[in-house]
Design an enzyme around this catalytic site. Structure first.
Site, PDB file in Angstrom:
ATOM      1  N   TYR A 141       0.809  -1.217   0.000  1.00 30.43           N
ATOM      2  CA  TYR A 141       0.000   0.000   0.000  1.00 30.43           C
ATOM      3  C   TYR A 141       0.840   1.263   0.000  1.00 30.43           C
ATOM      4  O   TYR A 141       0.279   2.363  -0.045  1.00 30.43           O
ATOM      5  CB  TYR A 141      -0.951   0.018   1.197  1.00 30.43           C
ATOM      6  N   LYS A 188       2.557 -14.093   6.544  1.00 31.89           N
ATOM      7  CA  LYS A 188       2.886 -15.201   5.645  1.00 31.89           C
ATOM      8  C   LYS A 188       4.411 -15.358   5.658  1.00 31.89           C
ATOM      9  O   LYS A 188       5.066 -15.329   4.603  1.00 31.89           O
ATOM     10  CB  LYS A 188       2.358 -14.870   4.239  1.00 31.89           C
ATOM     11  N   ASP A 221      -3.277 -17.252   5.720  1.00 30.12           N
ATOM     12  CA  ASP A 221      -4.301 -17.976   4.953  1.00 30.12           C
ATOM     13  C   ASP A 221      -5.229 -18.761   5.890  1.00 30.12           C
ATOM     14  O   ASP A 221      -6.440 -18.573   5.877  1.00 30.12           O
ATOM     15  CB  ASP A 221      -3.686 -18.862   3.860  1.00 30.12           C
ATOM     16  N   ASP A 245      -6.511  -5.573   5.564  1.00 32.08           N
ATOM     17  CA  ASP A 245      -7.603  -5.086   4.722  1.00 32.08           C
ATOM     18  C   ASP A 245      -8.597  -6.216   4.458  1.00 32.08           C
ATOM     19  O   ASP A 245      -9.810  -6.067   4.640  1.00 32.08           O
ATOM     20  CB  ASP A 245      -6.991  -4.581   3.406  1.00 32.08           C
ATOM     21  N   ASP A 249     -12.450  -7.033   6.669  1.00 31.24           N
ATOM     22  CA  ASP A 249     -13.729  -7.154   5.972  1.00 31.24           C
ATOM     23  C   ASP A 249     -14.376  -8.510   6.242  1.00 31.24           C
ATOM     24  O   ASP A 249     -15.590  -8.609   6.418  1.00 31.24           O
ATOM     25  CB  ASP A 249     -13.540  -6.948   4.458  1.00 31.24           C
TER      26      ASP A 249
END
Lengths: 500, 500
Positions: A141, A188, A221, A245, A249
């Site tokens: 980002y 990760k 994940d 992000d 959500d």
């Protein structure tokens, strides 16, 4: 049902005067802001508002960024802003106001509480009460992208030690201040051993300083998957920007309450509070919008300012309003809600219940504390000595598109050009070794990473790199970028290729 | 209940002989492989097996990568491998066998069907039947990381046009071949306009070539959230590597069947089929492991090879076995299952049901087709002319840590060093402009991106960049990397900074 005539008022004691910046925003922004400010006035009379214009109105008045310098002044002066939703105009040149404010003000932590309000709001996970702490400035980002050849586009993912320290510290401080027991870090780092590895490592360093808070790490994940089906196993989650992000959500949807979800964006010197939902221009001006997301954001703001009593009063009154079945259209359900109410009536219902507590939902009790204690947290990073950096080579990326794209031909060419300061160690294409001894199955794009380690200890210098680039240019090879190779305290600071 | 004595055998007609490579893997691998091969032998007698050793046994026998060259030969020779789960040894130097095989063989598409088997396997989403097509080679998974200063670590995210073309084409071809109606593309191209923007753009190009398949795009954050709560709205989803990693785990968890989930990894010349689950060494050798994930992977392999009849027979027999309540321990439920069975007994039950169809679950009917028709798909990418690239400047990244980290001081220094070929346009720190006119709130790490556009049209040359690097080095400034700035057909090929 709640008896309108007999609210037991237990309103807060007098608090010091305080001013917050307020931007009503676009679409439904003005009406939900009016509703929220009405409730704030009733619950916290010592709070004053410094009104600024952000969004479409500012843009149409000539502020290309969607806000003028007076907005920055107001935020800086007051330390906090309560912001309504913003409509982003379609078309070029106009960047998201939210992203601009976050980046310019250094709002490094994005907080997203995701709570279920079962049975008043439908959810499959009634007990859910999770807070996502998303790093807000780094990762892909940072917005640094380069097209490097006809075929290949690149985005930089940047993870920094001070960025990781800020967010890890904030997550643990938040957990402690809010009586939470566990912080889960998600990365990760099994794949991105350097960047995500740093985030994980710094998290572990801070975990040692908060022995009262449980700490764990999960791979993003499976962590996101578990959030989708077993959100009750999480308490506070801290994670880099991109993962946060997606995860926030997922958590908001699973809680069933994305329309009610509040958020805050926390910096070292200021903070911004806003609902997660958008400006909903299709229902603007109809007195039907739900002000709850912005109201709960205002509660977060009060807590942030150390104004625990009005925060507690508003939050409990809001929960009681939910329980009493006074629901705006978005979560009104025939037969389950008592009455469908408009924006104004909902706000009046909350005001009427100030001083009451919910009877079925869990009541909140926010402590009073020093304003901004979270912004200047007491715990320092673990002592950190600057590592000794040594230049040991360079990765040169070529845009090379000779017929056949034969890595052996390119390799032979580069072997001849590498010396005397460098040797050619390998060539990769999209991270996979294609020279020496590549596999025929590997896709060859027009973008080749050529690794040149130093021929001898100390032979890699900035001057030698410049000379290598000149030799490549003279040979007609198109170097599009470089990445120097370093060791830090003798430890390799770069990844090896698949097959190296 | 199924009548053991009267299976109606409708076994496939004779198929051409065919050999597949098989690796049993580690942990529960040998016993589930034996179960699966037994079923394959019964359903498809013309199929032969070419056994290879992959994983711990190969590693302990001296193959550092976890497999020797004979494995690559066997896969290349046969075109397909059915692989059991692998145990990754702890400790340094040993990379994941799965990642190595994927990358080395160019297995660019990772397919993850996620289906619900309600009510025989618990799920909140009974009708779910989604296939995730995950790009398997690019993105931050190219594994190119560099530590560039004491504080800053970087990972490259690479997205390429041929990579996008492969995966977009595959997703649409897969949808068409399997009777699916919609492909959803998920990216974050509102933030990563160049890299994710390319993925989205190529997807749209291919969508035009498949008018029979509906196509849509969603932002990955809300897309993953919708997968968690409304998976029924999706059919086929195609997405870049990292997003696909997260999304496919969410989808598998939501389907309730991660232990049953199969997968395939598809390349241009070969393909690998494996269960999603791991090697479960804690239950190895006890005849209790569930072979279903590997069995459904074998079904995918048969379909891939054009052997629709045995694929149909096995899949339907497996569904019937589920319906008949013969369940291994992992999904046995007292009162709902008929009998708890071991690995071998489960396989025998499937074999006994070959030729039958499920009565409550939907039966499958795989068509016969040309082997590998999916691997060499017929649809070409849209005609693509190589763009005209022009060098228009360079971003030089400095490791700079002078006391105070004053961007204005650095800027003044660089202004003096830029000419005559370049000018200094700006300096950013983590993507946020800090010179000229930075904000005091911006965090300043020791890593500064300095943008040098060409002073005049054509003044940016490779030689000028080398000369600039030399000037910086002579001034004691530590350039750690460069990114050239290009236009392509006159269009800017790099992002602007926040605040630029």
């Amino acid at each position: 049902m709640f008896a309108q005539s007999a609210p037991v008022k237990r309103l807060p004691a007098t608090l010091p005067a305080c001013t917050v910046a307020v931007a009503e925003g676009d679409g439904i922004g003005p009406e939900i802001t009016a509703a929220v400010l009405g409730i704030l006035r009733a619950a916290d009379p010592a709070l004053a508002f410094d009104y600024v214009v952000v969004g479409l109105k500012a843009y149409e008045a000539g502020a290309a960024a969607g806000y003028g310098p007076e907005v920055m002044d107001a935020i800086t002066r007051n330390g906090v802003i309560l912001k309504g939703p913003i409509t982003t105009p379609q078309g070029g040149g106009y960047k998201s106001v939210n992203v601009s404010l976050r980046k310019t003000l250094g709002l490094y932590a994005n907080l997203r509480p995701c709570a279920a309000y079962h049975p008043f709001v439908e959810t499959r996970h009634p007990g859910m009460d999770v807070v996502i702490v998303r790093e807000n400035e780094e990762d892909t980002y940072a917005g640094i992208e380069h097209r490097q050849s006809d075929e290949v586009y690149q985005c930089l993912k940047l993870i920094t030690r001070p960025g990781c320290e800020r967010i890890a510290r904030y997550a643990f401080e938040y957990a402690r201040a809010h009586g939470r027991r566990k912080v889960t870090c998600m990365t990760k780092d099994n794949i991105m051993k350097l960047t995500d590895g740093l985030f994980h490592k710094v998290f572990d360093e801070f975990a040692l300083q908060y022995p009262d808070i449980a700490a764990e790490h999960m791979i993003i994940d499976i962590g996101t998957a578990k959030m989708a089906v077993q959100p009750g196993r999480f308490d506070v989650v801290v994670t880099p920007n991109l993962y946060g992000d997606i995860l926030s959500d997922v958590a908001a949807e699973v809680a069933g309450s994305i329309g009610l979800a509040p958020s805050s964006n926390i910096g070292q010197t200021c903070a911004m509070f806003e609902a997660v939902h958008g400006s909903a221009p299709d229902i603007a001006g109809q007195d039907i919008a739900n002000p709850s997301g912005m109201l709960l954001s205002a509660v977060m703001m009060l807590v942030h300012l150390g104004r625990g009593a009005p925060a507690t009063a508003i939050h409990n009154a809001w929960l009681r309003t939910l329980e009493d079945g006074l629901h705006t259209a978005d979560f009104f359900r025939e037969g389950k809600s008592a009455r469908r109410v408009g924006t104004r009536a909902f706000a009046e219902a909350v005001i009427a219940r100030l001083g009451t507590r919910p009877e079925r939902l869990s009541a909140v009790d926010y402590p009073e504390h020093e304003a901004e204690s979270l912004v200047h947290p007491p715990v320092a990073a673990a002592p950190h000595r600057v590592a000794t950096k040594q230049l040991v080579g360079v990765d040169v990326f070529l845009n090379w598109d000779q017929p056949g794209r034969d890595a052996n031909a390119l390799g032979a060419n580069l072997e001849a050009l590498a010396g005397p300061q460098f040797k050619l160690a390998m060539i990769t294409n999209r991270g996979v070794k294609v020279y020496p001894q590549g596999m025929p199955q590997t896709l060859r794009t027009d973008h080749w990473r050529c690794r040149f380690p130093a021929m001898t200890d100390g032979s890699a210098t900035p001057q030698a790199i410049a000379a290598l680039l000149l030799r490549l240019a003279e040979a007609g090879l198109d170097a599009v970028k470089t990445e120097n190779l370093y060791t830090f305290d003798g430890v390799r600071g770069y990844s090896q290729a698949q097959g190296e």
